[in-house]
Motif scaffolding. Structure first.
Motif, PDB file in Angstrom:
ATOM      1  N   ASN A   1      11.843   4.125   0.154  1.00 25.53           N
ATOM      2  CA  ASN A   1      11.925   3.624   1.535  1.00 25.53           C
ATOM      3  C   ASN A   1      10.821   4.094   2.474  1.00 25.53           C
ATOM      4  OD1 ASN A   1      14.278   2.445   0.702  1.00 25.53           O
ATOM      5  ND2 ASN A   1      15.526   4.212   1.298  1.00 25.53           N
ATOM      6  N   TYR A   2       9.931   4.953   1.995  1.00 28.39           N
ATOM      7  CA  TYR A   2       8.966   5.510   2.949  1.00 28.39           C
ATOM      8  C   TYR A   2       8.109   4.429   3.582  1.00 28.39           C
ATOM      9  CZ  TYR A   2       5.191   5.069  -0.522  1.00 28.39           C
ATOM     10  OH  TYR A   2       4.264   4.584  -1.406  1.00 28.39           O
ATOM     11  N   ARG A   3       8.018   3.272   2.917  1.00 28.85           N
ATOM     12  CA  ARG A   3       7.162   2.211   3.442  1.00 28.85           C
ATOM     13  C   ARG A   3       7.771   1.465   4.627  1.00 28.85           C
ATOM     14  NH1 ARG A   3       6.246   1.413  -2.327  1.00 28.85           N
ATOM     15  NH2 ARG A   3       4.052   1.691  -2.873  1.00 28.85           N
ATOM     16  N   SER A   4       9.018   1.792   4.984  1.00 29.73           N
ATOM     17  CA  SER A   4       9.578   1.094   6.138  1.00 29.73           C
ATOM     18  C   SER A   4       9.164   1.760   7.452  1.00 29.73           C
ATOM     19  CB  SER A   4      11.103   1.039   6.021  1.00 29.73           C
ATOM     20  OG  SER A   4      11.593   2.361   5.943  1.00 29.73           O
ATOM     21  N   HIS A   5       8.541   2.928   7.363  1.00 26.93           N
ATOM     22  CA  HIS A   5       8.091   3.599   8.592  1.00 26.93           C
ATOM     23  C   HIS A   5       6.842   2.942   9.162  1.00 26.93           C
ATOM     24  CE1 HIS A   5      10.162   7.618   7.334  1.00 26.93           C
ATOM     25  NE2 HIS A   5      11.011   6.700   7.733  1.00 26.93           N
ATOM     26  N   ASN A   6       6.730   3.013  10.479  1.00 21.95           N
ATOM     27  CA  ASN A   6       5.500   2.563  11.130  1.00 21.95           C
ATOM     28  C   ASN A   6       4.954   3.668  12.018  1.00 21.95           C
ATOM     29  OD1 ASN A   6       5.037  -0.271  10.339  1.00 21.95           O
ATOM     30  ND2 ASN A   6       7.130  -0.494  11.104  1.00 21.95           N
ATOM     31  N   TYR A   7       3.653   3.797  11.964  1.00 17.62           N
ATOM     32  CA  TYR A   7       3.006   4.888  12.699  1.00 17.62           C
ATOM     33  C   TYR A   7       1.976   4.319  13.670  1.00 17.62           C
ATOM     34  CZ  TYR A   7       4.890   7.567   8.756  1.00 17.62           C
ATOM     35  OH  TYR A   7       5.729   8.119   7.826  1.00 17.62           O
ATOM     36  N   ARG A   8       1.597   5.149  14.584  1.00 18.97           N
ATOM     37  CA  ARG A   8       0.511   4.770  15.497  1.00 18.97           C
ATOM     38  C   ARG A   8      -0.334   6.004  15.754  1.00 18.97           C
ATOM     39  NH1 ARG A   8      -0.566   3.792  21.097  1.00 18.97           N
ATOM     40  NH2 ARG A   8       1.238   5.043  21.697  1.00 18.97           N
ATOM     41  N   LEU A   9      -1.645   5.815  15.772  1.00 22.26           N
ATOM     42  CA  LEU A   9      -2.523   6.934  16.123  1.00 22.26           C
ATOM     43  C   LEU A   9      -2.616   7.002  17.641  1.00 22.26           C
ATOM     44  CD1 LEU A   9      -5.470   6.497  13.559  1.00 22.26           C
ATOM     45  CD2 LEU A   9      -3.240   7.598  13.242  1.00 22.26           C
TER      46      LEU A   9
ATOM     47  N   THR B   1       0.838  -1.198   0.000  1.00 19.70           N
ATOM     48  CA  THR B   1       0.000   0.000   0.000  1.00 19.70           C
ATOM     49  C   THR B   1       0.877   1.254   0.000  1.00 19.70           C
ATOM     50  OG1 THR B   1      -0.069  -0.025   2.405  1.00 19.70           O
ATOM     51  CG2 THR B   1      -1.848  -1.151   1.232  1.00 19.70           C
ATOM     52  N   ASN B   2       0.353   2.317  -0.555  1.00 18.87           N
ATOM     53  CA  ASN B   2       1.093   3.579  -0.497  1.00 18.87           C
ATOM     54  C   ASN B   2       0.513   4.527   0.554  1.00 18.87           C
ATOM     55  OD1 ASN B   2      -1.180   4.249  -1.916  1.00 18.87           O
ATOM     56  ND2 ASN B   2      -0.120   4.974  -3.750  1.00 18.87           N
ATOM     57  N   LEU B   3      -0.491   4.058   1.264  1.00 24.75           N
ATOM     58  CA  LEU B   3      -1.002   4.774   2.442  1.00 24.75           C
ATOM     59  C   LEU B   3      -0.827   3.848   3.641  1.00 24.75           C
ATOM     60  CD1 LEU B   3      -4.417   6.162   1.115  1.00 24.75           C
ATOM     61  CD2 LEU B   3      -2.287   7.434   1.481  1.00 24.75           C
ATOM     62  N   PRO B   4      -0.506   4.396   4.811  1.00 26.17           N
ATOM     63  CA  PRO B   4      -0.393   3.529   5.984  1.00 26.17           C
ATOM     64  C   PRO B   4      -1.772   3.040   6.410  1.00 26.17           C
ATOM     65  CG  PRO B   4      -0.158   5.824   6.625  1.00 26.17           C
ATOM     66  CD  PRO B   4      -0.270   5.816   5.131  1.00 26.17           C
ATOM     67  N   LYS B   5      -1.810   1.893   7.024  1.00 27.53           N
ATOM     68  CA  LYS B   5      -3.103   1.306   7.402  1.00 27.53           C
ATOM     69  C   LYS B   5      -3.900   2.222   8.316  1.00 27.53           C
ATOM     70  CE  LYS B   5      -2.164  -1.460  11.557  1.00 27.53           C
ATOM     71  NZ  LYS B   5      -0.862  -1.072  12.145  1.00 27.53           N
ATOM     72  N   GLU B   6      -3.187   3.069   9.066  1.00 29.22           N
ATOM     73  CA  GLU B   6      -3.867   4.000   9.988  1.00 29.22           C
ATOM     74  C   GLU B   6      -4.726   5.007   9.214  1.00 29.22           C
ATOM     75  OE1 GLU B   6      -0.613   3.227  10.049  1.00 29.22           O
ATOM     76  OE2 GLU B   6      -0.629   1.993  11.871  1.00 29.22           O
ATOM     77  N   VAL B   7      -4.322   5.319   7.984  1.00 27.10           N
ATOM     78  CA  VAL B   7      -5.047   6.277   7.154  1.00 27.10           C
ATOM     79  C   VAL B   7      -6.015   5.548   6.219  1.00 27.10           C
ATOM     80  CG1 VAL B   7      -4.719   7.872   5.205  1.00 27.10           C
ATOM     81  CG2 VAL B   7      -3.261   8.066   7.222  1.00 27.10           C
ATOM     82  N   MET B   8      -5.610   4.355   5.816  1.00 27.07           N
ATOM     83  CA  MET B   8      -6.375   3.627   4.803  1.00 27.07           C
ATOM     84  C   MET B   8      -7.693   3.068   5.313  1.00 27.07           C
ATOM     85  SD  MET B   8      -4.470   1.021   2.273  1.00 27.07           S
ATOM     86  CE  MET B   8      -5.857   0.251   1.455  1.00 27.07           C
TER      87      MET B   8
END
Ligand SMILES: Cc1cc2nc3c(=O)[nH]c(=O)nc-3n(C[C@H](O)[C@H](O)[C@H](O)COP(=O)(O)OP(=O)(O)OC[C@H]3O[C@@H](n4cnc5c(N)ncnc54)[C@H](O)[C@@H]3O)c2cc1C
Ligand SMILES: NC(=O)c1ccc[n+]([C@@H]2O[C@H](COP(=O)([O-])OP(=O)(O)OC[C@H]3O[C@@H](n4cnc5c(N)ncnc54)[C@H](OP(=O)(O)O)[C@@H]3O)[C@@H](O)[C@H]2O)c1
Ligand SMILES: *[C@@H]1O[C@H](CO)[C@@H](O)[C@H](O)[C@H]1NC(C)=O
Length: 432
Positions: A414-422, A72-79
Motif C-alpha cells: 500500500n505504500y504507493r497510495s501515499h502522496n507527497y509534496r516538496l 513506480t517504486n519511487l515517488p515522482k518527487e524523488v524520481m
C-alpha cells in the motif's frame, strides 16, 4: 579564439542518454550537437512498454523489461531530474506510461528529438589512439547499423555509454532445470498476471521484481511461493504468498527442491533473479576493463575506465535514485571533457577505484553487490557536484527517499497510495 567543438556519441535514448544529450546541448560553446544512437524506434528505454516479448519485427531483442501494470517504486518527487519536475497534478507513484510521457516532454523541452538516430544499433565502439600520449589523444570510432543493414563508422571525441542494464536476464544455474515440466520464465519476459490465474507459481528472488510480481500474481488468483535467500520478510505480505528458502535443484521427476530440503511441484518457475551487464559493442580487454555479470571494473567515479577517460558509463550503479544520479554523472563527465575538472593520472585513478572497492568489501558488500550504492549515493553525488561545481542534490531528495524506503518495508502493498509534496530544498510533506 573559437574553440573546436567536441563531438560526443551517446549510446541509447533511455533516461540516461536523454540526460546526456540535454546537458551537451546546453553547452554549445564546448560541444557540437550530440549524436544519440537508439536501437529501437522510441525513446525511454525501460519506460517504453512493449507487450511483445522476445524479438521485434526486425529480429532485434526487445529491450524493455517493463510490465503492463507496473507503478513506480519511487515517488515522482524523488524520481525526477532535479531540473525538470513532473506535472504537479499527478500523484506521487505513477504508472509507467506517465514516466514515458515525462521523458517525451523532457525531449521536447530540450530539443533532443532531432539529435536521435532511431532504429540504429551501435555495433562497435573502438578507441583510436592517434599519438603516443594516449590519454589526451584518444578518438572513438563508432560503428552503427540501421534497419536496412547499412553500416556506418564515424569518429567522436567522446562516447557516453547509456545502454542500460536491465535487459539481459541473469538466470542462476539450477541443476536439473531441463527436467522442469512447467513453464520457465524470467521477469524480463513477464507482462501481466491473468495467464497465471489458478496456477501455482514459484517466484525465485524477492527484491523489487520478485515482490511486486508476486503481489500481482496472487491478486490474479495464482498460488505463489516466494523463494529467496534473504532473511525471512517480516512485513505483511498478501495471504496467498508463502515464503520459502531458495530453489536449489529440479528433481528427475520435475519437482522443485528447496534449500531446506522440501520438495514441491509448480506450473511455473519465474526467475526474478535480476539482470546482467552486457556491452556487446565494447572490447573489454582493449579498454582495460573486466566486465562480469554483476560488475564492471575499474571505473573511476563509477564512470570512466582509467585507461580511457573519454569513455563514460552513465547509470551503472544500482540501488540509487536513477534520474538524479544520472544528472550528476553527466554534469561531472562534461566538466571532465571541457577541462573544468582535471583528472589524476591513470595510476592514481586505478588506485582510487581499488580503494573504493576495498572499502566496500571491508564493509561487508559481496562481490556481486559492489555496484550497489544505498547510503553511499548521497556522498557520491555530492562529491561529483563539489568537484565539478554544479548544484548538489537538495537534501529533501534524500529525506523523502528514506521515508519511502521505510514505508515500503512496512506496507509493501500500500505504500504507493501515499502522496507527497516538496515544500523546500530540505522539507517534504505527506498530503492528506
Ligand atoms: C522493471 C523495472 C522497474 C523500474 N522501476 C523504476 C522506478 O520505479 N523508478 C526509477 O527511478 N527507476 C526504476 N527502474 C530503473 C530504470 O532502469 C531507470 O529508471 C532508467 O530507466 C534507466 O535508464 P537507462 O537510460 O540507464 O537505461 P534504459 O532505460 O535501459 O535505456 C537504454 C537505451 O539504450 C538503447 N540501447 C541499448 N543498446 C544499444 C545499442 N547497442 N545501440 C543503440 N541503442 C542501444 C536501448 O534500446 C534503450 O533505449 C526500473 C527498472 C526496471 C527494469
Ligand atoms: N517500480 C517497481 O516497482 C519495480 C519493479 C521491478 C523492478 N524494479 C527495478 O528494477 C531493477 C531490477 O530489480 P530486480 O528485482 O529485477 O533485480 P535485483 O534487484 O537484481 O534482484 C534480484 C534478486 O534475485 C536474487 N537471486 C539471484 N539469484 C538467486 C538464487 N540463485 N537464489 C535466490 N535468489 C537469487 C538476488 O539475490 P542477492 O541479493 O542475494 O544477490 C536478488 O535479491 C531495480 O532497479 C528495481 O528497483 C522496480
Ligand atoms: C519427485 O522426486 C522427489 C525425490 O527425488 C520426491 O521427494 C517427490 O515426492 C517426487 N514427486 C512426485 C510427484 O513424484
Amino acid at each position: 579564439m573559437k574553440m573546436v567543438l567536441q563531438r560526443v556519441a551517446v549510446v541509447g535514448a533511455g533516461a540516461a542518454g536523454l540526460c546526456a544529450a540535454r546537458h551537451i546541448l546546453s553547452r554549445p560553446n564546448s560541444f557540437a550537437c550530440p549524436v544519440v544512437f537508439e536501437l529501437t524506434d522510441n525513446i525511454g528505454g525501460t519506460w517504453c512498454y512493449v507487450e511483445r516479448i522476445g524479438q521485434d519485427d526486425h529480429g532485434r531483442p526487445i529491450h524493455s523489461s517493463m510490465y503492463r501494470d507496473l507503478r513506480t517504486n519511487l515517488p515522482k518527487e524523488v524520481m525526477a531530474f532535479p531540473d525538470f519536475p513532473f506535472d504537479p497534478q499527478l500523484s506521487s507513484f505513477l504508472p509507467h506510461q506517465e514516466i514515458q510521457k515525462y521523458l517525451k516532454k523532457y525531449c521536447h523541452a530540450h530539443n533532443i528529438w532531432p539529435q536521435i538516430r532511431f532504429n540504429t544499433m551501435v555495433e562497435k565502439v573502438k578507441p583510436v589512439v592517434l599519438a603516443k600520449e594516449v590519454e589526451k589523444n584518444t578518438m572513438w570510432e563508432v560503428t552503427s547499423c540501421d534497419l536496412s543493414g547499412h553500416q556506418k563508422t564515424e569518429i567522436f571525441d567522446s562516447v557516453f555509454v547509456c545502454s542500460g542494464h536491465y535487459s539481459e536476464p541473469y538466470i542462476p544455474n539450477v541443476p536439473g532445470m531441463k527436467n522442469f515440466k512447467g513453464k520457465l520464465l524470467h521477469s524480463h519476459l513477464y507482462r501481466y498476471a491473468e495467464p497465471f490465474s489458478g496456477q501455482s507459481v514459484v517466484v525465485l528472488g524477492a527484491k523489487a521484481s520478485g515482490l511486486d510480481i508476486s503481489i500481482e500474481l496472487v491478486k490474479a488468483g495464482a498460488k505463489v511461493t516466494l523463494s529467496h535467500g534473504r532473511p525471512r520478510l517480516t512485513f505483511p505480505l498478501p495471504s496467498g504468498i508463502r515464503q520459502s528458502s531458495p530453489v536449489v535443484a529440479i528433481e528427475d521427476n520435475g519437482s522443485i527442491r528447496f534449500q531446506d530440503g522440501s520438495v514441491d511441484q509448480a506450473d511455473t518457475l519465474m526467475f526474478c533473479t535480476g539482470y546482467k551487464f552486457r556491452f556487446p559493442f565494447l572490447d573489454a580487454d582493449q579498454l582495460g576493463l573486466k566486465i562480469q555479470d554483476h560488475m564492471v571494473s575499474p571505473l573511476y567515479r563509477y564512470m570512466m575506465p582509467p585507461a580511457f577517460p573519454s569513455l563514460f558509463f552513465i547509470s551503472i550503479c544500482k540501488m540509487i535514485c536513477p534520474f538524479p544520479n544520472f544528472n550528476c554523472q553527466v554534469q561531472f563527465a562534461l566538466a571532465v571533457l571541457d577541462g573544468s575538472v582535471s583528472l589524476p593520472s591513470r595510476a592514481e585513478m586505478e588506485d582510487d577505484v581499488h580503494r573504493v572497492l576495498r572499502d566496500k568489501v571491508d564493509r561487508g558488500f559481496q562481490q556481486r553487490h559492489l555496484l550497489d550504492m544505498f547510503e553511499d549515493q548521497w556522498e557520491y553525488c555530492d562529491m561529483l557536484a563539489r568537484t565539478a561545481g554544479f548544484p548538489p542534490l537538495p537534501p529533501v531528495i534524500q529525506g523523502l527517499y528514506k521515508e519511502v524506503w521505510r514505508q515500503r518495508q512496512v506496507h509493501p502493498e500500500n505504500y504507493r497510495s501515499h502522496n507527497y509534496r516538496l515544500i523546500s530544498d530540505s522539507q517534504w510533506e505527506l498530503l492528506k
